[in-house]
Design an enzyme around this catalytic site. Sequence first.
Site, PDB file in Angstrom:
ATOM      1  N   THR A 266      47.858  48.389  32.860  1.00 50.29           N
ATOM      2  CA  THR A 266      46.721  47.530  33.131  1.00 50.29           C
ATOM      3  C   THR A 266      47.202  46.249  33.794  1.00 50.29           C
ATOM      4  O   THR A 266      47.882  45.454  33.171  1.00 50.29           O
ATOM      5  CB  THR A 266      45.964  47.190  31.831  1.00 50.29           C
TER       6      THR A 266
ATOM      7  N   SER B 213      45.823  43.604  34.483  1.00 56.93           N
ATOM      8  CA  SER B 213      45.312  42.341  33.963  1.00 56.93           C
ATOM      9  C   SER B 213      45.730  42.089  32.523  1.00 56.93           C
ATOM     10  O   SER B 213      45.210  41.197  31.874  1.00 56.93           O
ATOM     11  CB  SER B 213      43.771  42.352  34.042  1.00 56.93           C
ATOM     12  N   CYS B 214      46.681  42.860  32.008  1.00 58.66           N
ATOM     13  CA  CYS B 214      46.996  42.748  30.586  1.00 58.66           C
ATOM     14  C   CYS B 214      47.838  41.523  30.264  1.00 58.66           C
ATOM     15  O   CYS B 214      48.031  41.184  29.104  1.00 58.66           O
ATOM     16  CB  CYS B 214      47.723  44.000  30.089  1.00 58.66           C
ATOM     17  N   GLY B 215      48.394  40.871  31.289  1.00 60.88           N
ATOM     18  CA  GLY B 215      49.167  39.672  31.028  1.00 60.88           C
ATOM     19  C   GLY B 215      50.629  39.932  30.774  1.00 60.88           C
ATOM     20  O   GLY B 215      51.397  38.997  30.591  1.00 60.88           O
TER      21      GLY B 215
END
Length: 282
Positions: free
Chosen positions: A112, A114-116
């Site tokens: 993902t 956008s999971c950081g």
Amino acid sequence: MGRVTERRRVLRVRDGAVGHRSDTLVAEEPLEIRLNGKPLAITMRTPGDDFALAAGFLVSEGVLGAAEELASIVYCAGATDDGSNTYNVVDVTLAPGVAVPDITLERNVYTTSSCGLCGKASLDAVQTTARWPLADSPEVRLDPQVLAVLPDRLRAAQRVFDRTGGLHAAALFTPDGELLDVREDVGRHNAVDKLVGRALQQGLLPLSGSVLLVSGRASFELAQKAAMAGIPVLAAVSAPSSLAVDLAARTGMTLVGFLRGTSMNVYAGEHRLLLEATAAGA
């Protein structure tokens, strides 16, 4: 079943003229993917090719790699409280003997965008789970003039985009520029999953002799999906992310960005391009 497009009434303003009209929009609905009856993931997608999307998603997660590992994919009847089928929930059943991995944590770590989380953990996760190392695949050589015409060929094949203007697309080409398959979706990652899932269902993995072209940018997630499917070349009409470039370099993938006509940037894997010895900057 959900439709690919829907109609909505809009107020149109053009050069001072105002009026209402009907507009065609791309449909967006959630798809829940279950694995052996257990909820696994939810993605927002354009309805259509749902089984291929689910199969491709599981290829990118390292769960599937061959058609014989897949027993079935079905829509879940009674997906709502009243027992109706929304065609927004699919259940993937693995073939007997295929292990069901605990992939929830791995997905949070590396699939993902956008999971950081980023950096070494993300890159290592792909390298350790990929079934087909790109270094072991047959050598693919590309003529930049062939690459230059691929965006136009992709655009010509985007049937739903012509009606809505609101879809991403992903396409597979041969190194000679022959279009093999194209899929559209509101999510560029879904379009790639649909391509890879169809290839799995047809027994075509790994896609070691193909070029993946995406209509937008090249994120880490798209580079990861390409690597997991054994695709040696990823090209995008827009920019790549830094982590996508790092992943391409680590896995031996050729990554091309800003592919617009005869102009392009090669961020990794330039050895696959048939370049003149006197090229600028050589």
